[in-house]
Enzyme design. Structure first.
Site, short mmCIF file in Angstrom:
data_model
loop_
_atom_site.label_atom_id
_atom_site.label_comp_id
_atom_site.label_asym_id
_atom_site.label_seq_id
_atom_site.Cartn_x
_atom_site.Cartn_y
_atom_site.Cartn_z
N HIS A 51 2.96 3.54 -8.81
CA HIS A 51 2.81 2.10 -9.08
C HIS A 51 4.05 1.57 -9.81
O HIS A 51 4.50 0.45 -9.57
CB HIS A 51 1.57 1.83 -9.92
CG HIS A 51 0.28 2.20 -9.23
ND1 HIS A 51 0.01 1.85 -7.94
CD2 HIS A 51 -0.80 2.92 -9.66
CE1 HIS A 51 -1.19 2.31 -7.60
NE2 HIS A 51 -1.70 2.97 -8.61
N ASP A 67 0.83 -1.21 0.00
CA ASP A 67 0.00 0.00 0.00
C ASP A 67 0.87 1.26 0.00
O ASP A 67 1.98 1.25 0.53
CB ASP A 67 -0.90 -0.02 1.24
CG ASP A 67 -2.02 1.00 1.14
OD1 ASP A 67 -2.28 1.51 0.03
OD2 ASP A 67 -2.63 1.30 2.18
N LEU A 123 10.99 -20.76 -4.62
CA LEU A 123 10.07 -19.80 -3.98
C LEU A 123 8.78 -19.84 -4.76
O LEU A 123 8.79 -19.81 -5.99
CB LEU A 123 10.67 -18.39 -4.03
CG LEU A 123 9.72 -17.24 -3.67
CD1 LEU A 123 9.30 -17.31 -2.21
CD2 LEU A 123 10.38 -15.88 -3.95
C1 FPP Z 1 -1.62 0.33 -3.37
O1 FPP Z 1 -1.23 1.65 -3.48
C2 FPP Z 1 -1.13 -0.50 -4.45
C3 FPP Z 1 -1.91 -1.03 -5.42
C4 FPP Z 1 -3.35 -0.80 -5.55
C5 FPP Z 1 -1.34 -1.88 -6.46
C6 FPP Z 1 -0.06 -2.61 -6.19
C7 FPP Z 1 0.67 -2.65 -7.45
C8 FPP Z 1 2.02 -2.67 -7.61
C9 FPP Z 1 2.93 -2.74 -6.49
C10 FPP Z 1 2.65 -2.59 -8.96
C11 FPP Z 1 2.37 -3.67 -9.91
C12 FPP Z 1 2.28 -5.03 -9.34
C13 FPP Z 1 3.05 -6.05 -9.68
C14 FPP Z 1 2.82 -7.39 -9.08
C15 FPP Z 1 4.16 -5.92 -10.61
P1 FPP Z 1 -2.38 2.75 -3.48
O2 FPP Z 1 -2.57 3.19 -4.88
O3 FPP Z 1 -3.59 2.24 -2.80
O4 FPP Z 1 -1.69 3.88 -2.64
P2 FPP Z 1 -2.43 4.99 -1.77
O5 FPP Z 1 -3.12 4.26 -0.66
O6 FPP Z 1 -1.30 5.83 -1.30
O7 FPP Z 1 -3.36 5.70 -2.69
#
Ligand code: FPP
Length: 256
Positions: free
Chosen positions: A40, A23, A134
């Site tokens: 992201h 997150d 893994l």
């Molecule tokens: C949360 O941050 C994250 C996500 C909704 C997506 C997670 C995705 C990645 C780490 C990148 C791509 C994934 C892979 C497996 C390569 P948020 O957008 O909710 O952050 P915020 O709470 O600060 O708005």
């Protein structure tokens, strides 16, 4: 990576399964005046860092909450960008995953994914299926309640068809019907960016999991942060509903 300090880590007491709620990508970007999508993109590099550190330390299972059922409601531009990022990650990372003998499993409602993403994911799952160093569970279009509902429906269908006695549905049988299948329950859940929530992640699987929440935002969560989370985990006393004394006696019994 070479500067990684693992001196506080006991290699004999590593968790078997670590689950992660990644997150804070959006906040990381906003604080820098960048687009959420840039957050992201940086988050993708943290995914690589954590996968490779888990592999290097010898942790056998890692589950990553990459996209929730609720995330479909985000602005289409962000959903599309996340899907594109996931596809690019799979395409560019597959060589390293193979080299590191990492097996990828897809967990979630894959039917909802755009065709190109689903195909890429299925391709990587197929290609890596014999790797065993893994096992990475990529949770995409995943929701804990949906997972439980799908398992319940599946077992109900089997019972209705006469192939399953309802009385034979115990915790093990139910767990086997979940998206995580034969993957053991997580020992440790890491959540970045400070929120004290489960957010419809593994609801069944987290029953006895140790929770670790860090204020670091996901794009800042790299190799050393992961090791620090493991060190914290090793300082916990896990009792599984027993007293500390019973738990210690159990351990001594098991060692005999
Ligand atoms: C949360 O941050 C994250 C996500 C909704 C997506 C997670 C995705 C990645 C780490 C990148 C791509 C994934 C892979 C497996 C390569 P948020 O957008 O909710 O952050 P915020 O709470 O600060 O708005």
């Amino acid at each position: 990576m070479h500067a990684l300090d693992t001196s506080a880590l006991d290699p004999t007491r590593l968790p078997r399964h670590v689950a992660v709620i990644m997150d804070g990508n959006g906040r990381w970007a906003q604080r820098r005046g960048l687009s959420r999508i840039e957050g992201h993109r940086r988050g993708k590099d943290s995914v690589r860092a954590v996968v490779e550190t888990a592999r290097r330390l010898g942790i056998p299972y890692l589950s990553l909450f990459a996209f929730s059922t609720e995330n479909w409601a985000r602005p289409p531009r962000e959903v599309n960008a996340l899907m594109a990022l996931l596809r690019r990650y799979l395409r560019t990372e597959v060589k390293r995953l193979m080299k590191n003998e990492v097996q990828v499993r897809a967990i979630g409602d894959l039917e909802r994914l755009p065709d190109a993403v689903r195909r890429e994911l299925e391709h990587v799952v197929e290609l890596t299926r014999d790797n065993s160093r893994l096992i990475v569970g990529l949770c995409v279009s995943y929701g804990g309640r949906e997972d439980i509902l799908r398992a319940a429906r599946r077992l109900a269908r089997e019972a209705q068809a006469g192939a399953l006695d309802p009385e034979a549905i115990d915790a093990q049988r139910f767990a086997d019907a979940l998206g995580t299948g034969d993957i053991p329950d997580p020992d440790l859940l890491i959540r970045t960016s400070g929120e004290m929530r489960i957010s419809n992640f593994f609801l069944w699987q987290l029953a006895y999991t140790e929770l670790y929440v860090t204020d670091l935002l996901w794009p800042d969560f790299r190799e050393q942060a992961f090791v620090d989370a493991l060190v914290h985990y090793q300082q916990r006393e896990r009792r599984f509903g027993l007293t500390g004394k019973q738990q210690a006696q159990g351990r001594a019994g098991a060692a005999r």
